[in-house]
Motif scaffolding. Structure first.
Motif, PDB file in Angstrom:
ATOM      1  N   LYS A  70      44.205  62.847  56.408  1.00  0.00           N
ATOM      2  CA  LYS A  70      44.844  61.737  56.514  1.00  0.00           C
ATOM      3  C   LYS A  70      46.412  61.498  56.044  1.00  0.00           C
ATOM      4  O   LYS A  70      46.829  60.531  56.042  1.00  0.00           O
ATOM      5  CB  LYS A  70      43.706  60.146  55.718  1.00  0.00           C
ATOM      6  CG  LYS A  70      43.076  59.915  56.583  1.00  0.00           C
ATOM      7  CD  LYS A  70      41.755  58.978  56.043  1.00  0.00           C
ATOM      8  CE  LYS A  70      40.209  58.939  56.708  1.00  0.00           C
ATOM      9  NZ  LYS A  70      39.812  57.807  55.308  1.00  0.00           N
ATOM     10  N   ASN A  71      46.239  62.761  55.621  1.00  0.00           N
ATOM     11  CA  ASN A  71      48.054  62.116  54.753  1.00  0.00           C
ATOM     12  C   ASN A  71      48.240  61.825  53.578  1.00  0.00           C
ATOM     13  O   ASN A  71      49.334  61.043  53.768  1.00  0.00           O
ATOM     14  CB  ASN A  71      48.939  62.237  55.573  1.00  0.00           C
ATOM     15  CG  ASN A  71      50.002  63.933  55.862  1.00  0.00           C
ATOM     16  OD1 ASN A  71      48.965  64.885  55.414  1.00  0.00           O
ATOM     17  ND2 ASN A  71      50.054  64.028  57.153  1.00  0.00           N
ATOM     18  N   THR A  72      47.285  61.555  52.408  1.00  0.00           N
ATOM     19  CA  THR A  72      46.619  60.526  51.364  1.00  0.00           C
ATOM     20  C   THR A  72      46.753  60.791  50.658  1.00  0.00           C
ATOM     21  O   THR A  72      45.620  61.884  50.782  1.00  0.00           O
ATOM     22  CB  THR A  72      45.851  59.265  52.245  1.00  0.00           C
ATOM     23  OG1 THR A  72      45.978  58.806  53.552  1.00  0.00           O
ATOM     24  CG2 THR A  72      45.957  58.115  51.740  1.00  0.00           C
ATOM     25  N   VAL A  73      47.661  60.469  49.905  1.00  0.00           N
ATOM     26  CA  VAL A  73      47.041  60.734  48.013  1.00  0.00           C
ATOM     27  C   VAL A  73      46.866  59.365  47.655  1.00  0.00           C
ATOM     28  O   VAL A  73      47.262  58.337  47.831  1.00  0.00           O
ATOM     29  CB  VAL A  73      48.627  61.419  47.161  1.00  0.00           C
ATOM     30  CG1 VAL A  73      48.484  61.201  45.818  1.00  0.00           C
ATOM     31  CG2 VAL A  73      48.945  62.251  48.375  1.00  0.00           C
ATOM     32  N   TYR A  74      45.162  59.717  46.614  1.00  0.00           N
ATOM     33  CA  TYR A  74      45.146  58.119  45.536  1.00  0.00           C
ATOM     34  C   TYR A  74      45.232  58.590  44.363  1.00  0.00           C
ATOM     35  O   TYR A  74      45.511  59.598  44.028  1.00  0.00           O
ATOM     36  CB  TYR A  74      43.632  58.717  46.354  1.00  0.00           C
ATOM     37  CG  TYR A  74      43.021  58.567  46.547  1.00  0.00           C
ATOM     38  CD1 TYR A  74      42.596  59.706  48.306  1.00  0.00           C
ATOM     39  CD2 TYR A  74      43.500  56.843  48.346  1.00  0.00           C
ATOM     40  CE1 TYR A  74      42.515  59.201  49.685  1.00  0.00           C
ATOM     41  CE2 TYR A  74      42.765  57.095  49.593  1.00  0.00           C
ATOM     42  CZ  TYR A  74      42.547  58.081  49.847  1.00  0.00           C
ATOM     43  OH  TYR A  74      42.125  58.291  51.699  1.00  0.00           O
ATOM     44  N   LEU A  75      45.369  57.302  43.581  1.00  0.00           N
ATOM     45  CA  LEU A  75      45.901  57.418  42.182  1.00  0.00           C
ATOM     46  C   LEU A  75      44.694  56.217  41.894  1.00  0.00           C
ATOM     47  O   LEU A  75      44.441  55.539  41.877  1.00  0.00           O
ATOM     48  CB  LEU A  75      46.866  57.430  41.497  1.00  0.00           C
ATOM     49  CG  LEU A  75      47.080  57.002  39.712  1.00  0.00           C
ATOM     50  CD1 LEU A  75      46.602  58.815  39.300  1.00  0.00           C
ATOM     51  CD2 LEU A  75      48.037  56.511  39.939  1.00  0.00           C
ATOM     52  N   GLN A  76      43.140  57.284  41.588  1.00  0.00           N
ATOM     53  CA  GLN A  76      42.025  56.112  40.857  1.00  0.00           C
ATOM     54  C   GLN A  76      42.651  56.405  39.253  1.00  0.00           C
ATOM     55  O   GLN A  76      42.483  57.076  38.547  1.00  0.00           O
ATOM     56  CB  GLN A  76      40.600  57.374  40.385  1.00  0.00           C
ATOM     57  CG  GLN A  76      39.390  56.102  40.851  1.00  0.00           C
ATOM     58  CD  GLN A  76      38.858  55.008  40.732  1.00  0.00           C
ATOM     59  OE1 GLN A  76      39.695  54.650  42.172  1.00  0.00           O
ATOM     60  NE2 GLN A  76      38.974  54.003  40.138  1.00  0.00           N
ATOM     61  N   MET A  77      42.364  54.770  38.495  1.00  0.00           N
ATOM     62  CA  MET A  77      42.722  54.529  37.625  1.00  0.00           C
ATOM     63  C   MET A  77      41.429  53.828  37.006  1.00  0.00           C
ATOM     64  O   MET A  77      41.397  52.332  37.425  1.00  0.00           O
ATOM     65  CB  MET A  77      44.247  53.869  37.680  1.00  0.00           C
ATOM     66  CG  MET A  77      45.589  54.107  38.489  1.00  0.00           C
ATOM     67  SD  MET A  77      46.931  53.031  38.325  1.00  0.00           S
ATOM     68  CE  MET A  77      46.070  51.689  39.432  1.00  0.00           C
ATOM     69  N   ASN A  78      41.065  54.540  36.086  1.00  0.00           N
ATOM     70  CA  ASN A  78      40.384  53.736  35.290  1.00  0.00           C
ATOM     71  C   ASN A  78      40.758  53.804  33.430  1.00  0.00           C
ATOM     72  O   ASN A  78      41.519  53.657  33.550  1.00  0.00           O
ATOM     73  CB  ASN A  78      38.499  54.664  35.198  1.00  0.00           C
ATOM     74  CG  ASN A  78      38.733  55.048  36.288  1.00  0.00           C
ATOM     75  OD1 ASN A  78      38.645  54.229  37.234  1.00  0.00           O
ATOM     76  ND2 ASN A  78      38.078  56.056  36.386  1.00  0.00           N
ATOM     77  N   SER A  79      39.910  52.554  33.032  1.00  0.00           N
ATOM     78  CA  SER A  79      40.038  52.134  31.921  1.00  0.00           C
ATOM     79  C   SER A  79      41.382  51.809  31.640  1.00  0.00           C
ATOM     80  O   SER A  79      41.803  52.159  30.376  1.00  0.00           O
ATOM     81  CB  SER A  79      39.466  53.431  30.273  1.00  0.00           C
ATOM     82  OG  SER A  79      38.569  53.415  30.659  1.00  0.00           O
ATOM     83  N   LEU A  80      41.853  50.699  32.136  1.00  0.00           N
ATOM     84  CA  LEU A  80      43.115  50.968  32.446  1.00  0.00           C
ATOM     85  C   LEU A  80      43.335  49.597  31.011  1.00  0.00           C
ATOM     86  O   LEU A  80      42.945  48.795  30.454  1.00  0.00           O
ATOM     87  CB  LEU A  80      43.407  49.334  33.847  1.00  0.00           C
ATOM     88  CG  LEU A  80      43.718  50.262  35.116  1.00  0.00           C
ATOM     89  CD1 LEU A  80      43.460  49.677  36.452  1.00  0.00           C
ATOM     90  CD2 LEU A  80      45.159  50.597  35.058  1.00  0.00           C
TER      91      LEU A  80
END
Length: 115
Positions: A70-80
């Motif tokens: 999908k030419n997609t990059v993700y950023l999972q952000m936890n414990s913000l």
């Protein structure tokens, strides 16, 4: 023409999670060198994560991943944390797309973490 479109930002309470997405379109050779950066009010833009490096401030809390189909990059952000509040940008380095003369930035997505 190459374009990066970020999504997924918003308002979240401290301790919560968000997942940012960055969809790249155009003549992309590889998204493996893409990264996430952020800019807080009154501060310079800083690196958050690439596939080889994380900022010390987010290690163990944030995870970068990608879907090559999908030419997609993700950023999972936890414990913000409130200090994570910033506009988050994805970046496509030069030479990773055609014609590749300059790096490309998305429009940014705002993440606000309330205490």
């Amino acid at each position: 023409q190459v374009q990066l479109v970020e999504s997924g930002g918003g308002l979240v309470q401290a301790g919560g999670s968000l997942r940012l997405s960055c969809a790249a379109s155009g003549s992309i050779f590889s998204i493996s060198s893409m990264g996430w950066y952020r800019q807080a009010p009154g501060k310079q833009r800083e690196l958050v994560a690439t596939f080889t490096k994380y900022a010390d401030s987010v290690k163990g809390r944030f995870t970068i991943s990608r879907d090559n189909t999908k030419n997609t990059v993700y950023l999972q952000m936890n414990s913000l944390k409130p200090e994570d509040t910033a506009v988050y940008y994805c970046n496509l380095p030069s030479r990773t797309y055609y014609p590749g003369y300059v790096e490309v930035w998305g429009q940014g997505t705002l993440v606000t973490v309330s205490s």
